[in-house]
Design an enzyme around this catalytic site. Sequence first.
Site, PDB file in Angstrom:
ATOM      1  N   HIS A  11       1.029  -1.194  -0.072  1.00 47.63           N
ATOM      2  CA  HIS A  11       0.131   0.057   0.077  1.00 47.63           C
ATOM      3  C   HIS A  11       0.769   1.157   0.069  1.00 47.63           C
ATOM      4  CE1 HIS A  11      -3.956   2.023   1.371  1.00 47.63           C
ATOM      5  NE2 HIS A  11      -3.038   2.915   1.353  1.00 47.63           N
ATOM      6  N   HIS A  13       1.050   4.903  -2.113  1.00 44.67           N
ATOM      7  CA  HIS A  13       0.651   5.929  -3.749  1.00 44.67           C
ATOM      8  C   HIS A  13       1.993   6.229  -4.036  1.00 44.67           C
ATOM      9  CE1 HIS A  13      -3.542   5.651  -2.144  1.00 44.67           C
ATOM     10  NE2 HIS A  13      -3.186   5.615  -1.042  1.00 44.67           N
ATOM     11  N   HIS A 190      -9.910   1.148  -0.479  1.00 45.05           N
ATOM     12  CA  HIS A 190      -9.565   1.941   0.794  1.00 45.05           C
ATOM     13  C   HIS A 190     -10.929   2.280   1.521  1.00 45.05           C
ATOM     14  CE1 HIS A 190      -5.713   3.077  -0.859  1.00 45.05           C
ATOM     15  NE2 HIS A 190      -5.619   3.986  -0.112  1.00 45.05           N
ATOM     16  N   GLU A 193     -10.751   4.433   7.173  1.00 45.18           N
ATOM     17  CA  GLU A 193      -9.658   5.283   7.621  1.00 45.18           C
ATOM     18  C   GLU A 193     -10.351   6.474   8.312  1.00 45.18           C
ATOM     19  OE1 GLU A 193      -5.685   7.467   5.733  1.00 45.18           O
ATOM     20  OE2 GLU A 193      -7.557   6.880   4.165  1.00 45.18           O
ATOM     21  N   ASP A 271       2.313   3.987   3.101  1.00 42.09           N
ATOM     22  CA  ASP A 271       1.267   4.992   2.565  1.00 42.09           C
ATOM     23  C   ASP A 271       1.674   6.097   1.607  1.00 42.09           C
ATOM     24  OD1 ASP A 271      -1.355   5.724   1.929  1.00 42.09           O
ATOM     25  OD2 ASP A 271      -1.940   6.384   3.978  1.00 42.09           O
ATOM     26  N   ASP A 272       1.816   7.121   2.079  1.00 44.88           N
ATOM     27  CA  ASP A 272       2.546   8.353   1.307  1.00 44.88           C
ATOM     28  C   ASP A 272       3.769   8.808   2.240  1.00 44.88           C
ATOM     29  OD1 ASP A 272       0.155   8.922  -0.859  1.00 44.88           O
ATOM     30  OD2 ASP A 272      -0.901   8.819   1.240  1.00 44.88           O
TER      31      ASP A 272
END
Length: 331
Positions: A11, A13, A190, A193, A271-272
């Site tokens: 996961h 991006h 997603h 969250e 994630d990011d």
Amino acid sequence: MTLAIPKVELHCHIEGAAPPALVRRLAARHGVDVSRLFDEAGDYAWADFTSFIHAYDGAAAVFRTSEDYALLAETYLTASAAEGVIYTEVFVSPDHARRTGIPYADYIGGLIDGMRRAEAAHGIVGRLIPLIERHFGPETAVEAAKTAVDHLVPEVVGFGMAGDERMFAVADFAPAFRIAHEAGLPLTCHAGEILGADSVRAALDALPLRRVGHGVRAAEDPALVRRLADEGIVLECCPGSNVALKVFPSFAAHPFAALRAAGVPVTLNADDPPFFWTSMGREYQIARDHLGQSEADLMAITATAVEAAFCDEATKARLRARLSTGAFPSA
């Protein structure tokens, strides 16, 4: 120091993995004004989930050519390999390619080139998962799914949805997911969250998912936790991101350990990363230092991620062999 444990990421991006220095460099090359994108310390400037989405889109806008994307993928995978990551699945967005104006084939082609360069130099394997951006709406989602299916290459291994989970009902996106599912792509989405357990349940009821992005707020509903465990639905957990976005007030409040103890398959992901001041190395460190996971637990979490990966069986066999022999970079 990064834990010398092999790591597998499911996961991330790809535009959200862009280091600020790279974004500033490409912005200067392409004449893009990013003066409001960063704070005084040079980090990405955002205050809540909505402003984070805007900052993400601003960073994504500086990538204009196939080589820009190749450089992004090579940069991220190289940094990940230095922390012991042996495999990563990154989310890509047909919508972002369209909004930037680059042909989708050039977009993913550049990313694949960068991944191949990183693999040749460092042994890390990269794969792509095209995504719907939920906040762009269901009609755009169908077009994104068609674009993804029209450009299937071996490196494209799944399909999913990200974006603002507060917008639209997940069932509205079932037609787009059907296009990808009928093309043979396994699915993730997603949920759980920003919104709670009902968001996870809605996603599971509407879509034939194998994984859920985040999904951690399923912990609010014991019946849903049992369902996840019984059905073997894998959660792509991102503790660093969750605490940075204030989904949970602290790592002590994070349900990762409780979900794993309840039999839910969980994985660790960045994630990011630069947006949330994290990396795969830090996520594993967080799990050990704050989430009660031993190094044996972390090895088991990596093994769970290998089995949950959307790649082909031959690639999984290579990853299993690296886990069993310890053939991975260590820091």
